[in-house]
Motif scaffolding. Structure first.
Motif: not given
Length: 509
Positions: A441, A445, A448, A450-451, A469, A471
């Protein structure tokens, strides 16, 4: 005369190595030198010191022939070695054993991604890891570039519980990350196993075939699967072969249908999209999953046709969701390497988007790590670049058998990293998985991206992923895959309730 001279020097070297390797012999030399010096025999002291140096030189320089004990020699090669080990156990009354077949998953993709030389290095390190999980009396033979056969040392009884423990240990020992060309690779192996088929006419041959059938069965159930042999597995393989002759008609007739599984925001639990998943309702075998279909599709050359079917059905469904008032922001369509090598791919997507009035950014394309990591052909590179230029989101799936260099992630401007269900399973009780997920993650991040975590089974897992964290989440803990009309009902009911649907309200399909 050359051969006798060589034999003599070999004999001298061998004797020197043998004698000087014994501590009691080495201890005599300083004793002799001190005694000679004490009594004034300087010549003896000199000869002893020079002689020791000469013998040490012989031990190092002269070509001594080493004899490897037979018990340690790797004489069992291939199936003949396994057969020999199985015959030995068969001849011993009251003894049993286990034969295992182990094969690295997605071997062709590993070669395509990393190159043949690197792949052979991966296989060698996998073999080394397998050996660390075995005892010295167990036999491991290499049966091909990526396949290994194992016969365990004889035991009183090879019960299933014992076999499960052994196979789980072998599976786990191969899963640690492997550094490859500056990247990190995680592989998985399929394992099939059988106890000794003592009642067969040829026990050794029957046991080998049983383990091979079990391995084939394991490979039909996806990466990292383990299966014990059961009667009828050979017939199951024949059935799988038969599927390849039926799959084209199934695509044409609509027997292969596309279902949809919701994806939600891990923080707010709002619906953020759906994943398109193909299922085959077979009249004889029931509902077949994508993993069960893949071999038949590849064997029949229909992977590209499946991709076109998925694009058409998924865009049509997304337009239908809009018309039914079901808020579904996007649909994610998994495309194979065959699809990305199709020069007409972009035209096909453009035509379907226009037909159903869809913005390109609502059609996400899901690709595998193997497809983009290395050796992507010109058509694939061009298609990926055109997808991004048109505004399509790119989701990247990373199964255990793949790793993606950072440059590839940057080159193709991946939007979302899909976390494999194997990393999510047992996340809350496995500190190593928790650490690996945190690192994944954090990497996404920093780039840039998302996961989205797949295979999420409970709301507790969703909450834990949100704290880390992550997404988005997808899995049975949100909802099972549904037909398009069921999905529209599910989304509208969720919106009307203004809260997540309870577990007992989820549509089961």
């Amino acid at each position: 005369m050359a051969r006798p001279q060589i034999a003599i020097t070999q004999w001298i070297g061998q004797r020197a190595q043998s004698g000087l390797g014994r501590i009691e012999v080495l201890a005599l030399f300083p004793l002799i030198v001190l005694t000679a010096d004490w009594f004034g025999f300087d010549n003896i002291a000199l000869v002893t010191a020079v002689g020791l140096s000469a013998l040490l030189a012989c031990a190092v320089i002269l070509p001594a022939r080493r004899t490897v004990p037979a018990a340690k020699a790797d004489t069992r090669i291939g199936k003949a070695g396994l057969q020999e080990a199985l015959d030995a156990v068969t001849a011993a009354d009251g003894r049993d054993t286990v034969c295992l077949m182990v094969e690295i998953d997605a071997w062709a993709d590993i070669i395509s991604t990393w190159g043949f030389d690197a792949a052979l290095g991966i296989a060698q390190r996998t073999e080394d890891r397998l050996r660390t999980a075995l005892r010295s009396a167990d036999i491991l033979c290499k049966l091909g570039d990526a396949r290994f056969g194992i016969v365990l040392a004889s035991m009183p009884a090879a019960r299933l519980g014992i076999r499960d423990t052994i196979t789980e240990r072998l599976s786990q020992v191969t899963q640690d990350p492997l550094p490859v060309n500056g990247a990190v690779l995680r592989i998985s192996v399929g394992i099939g196993h059988s106890s000794l088929r003592r009642r067969a006419a040829n026990p050794a041959d029957a046991t080998l075939k049983a383990a091979e059938a079990a391995l084939t069965e394991a490979q039909c159930h996806g990466p990292g699967s383990i299966r014990a042999y059961a009667d009828g597995m050979g017939r199951a393989r024949s059935a799988a072969s038969q599927l390849s002759t039926e799959v084209e008609d199934a695509l044409q007739s609509g027997a292969i249908d596309i279902w949809y599984q919701p994806q939600i925001c891990a923080q707010t639990e709002a619906v953020t999209g759906v994943a398109a998943i193909p299922f085959w309702d077979h009249p004889k075998h029931g509902r077949l999953s994508p993993a069960e279909m893949e071999a038949a599709l590849r064997a029949s050359g229909q992977m590209g046709q499946l991709g076109r079917t998925m694009i058409h059905c998924a865009t049509k469904a997304l337009g239908g969701f809009d018309a039914a008032g079901a808020r579904v922001p996007a649909v994610s369509i998994g495309l194979s390497r065959d699809d990305l090598q199709d020069a007409q791919l972009i035209d096909t997507l453009n035509a379907e988007a226009v037909r159903y009035g869809l913005a390109h950014n609502r059609i996400a394309i899901e690709v595998t790590a193997e497809t983009i990591a290395h050796n992507a052909d010109d058509t694939t590179v061009a298609n990926l670049a055109a997808l991004k230029a048109n505004g399509h989101r790119i989701d990247l799936t990373t199964p255990n058998s793949a790793a993606v260099p950072l440059l590839a992630l940057q080159r193709f401007r991946v939007d979302r990293l899909k976390i494999d269900h194997a990393l999510v399973l047992g996340l809350q009780t496995d500190p190593k998985k928790d650490q690996a997920l945190r690192a994944t993650i954090a990497l996404a991040s920093a780039m840039t991206m998302q996961t989205i975590a797949t295979g999420v089974e409970t709301r507790d897992e969703t909450a834990h992923l949100a704290r880390l964290g992550c997404d988005h989440v997808q899995g049975f803990g949100v909802a099972r895959p549904m037909r398009a009309d069921q999905l529209a009902d599910w989304v509208r009911a969720r919106d009307a309730a203004g809260k997540p649907i309870r577990l007992d309200d989820r549509r089961m399909g």
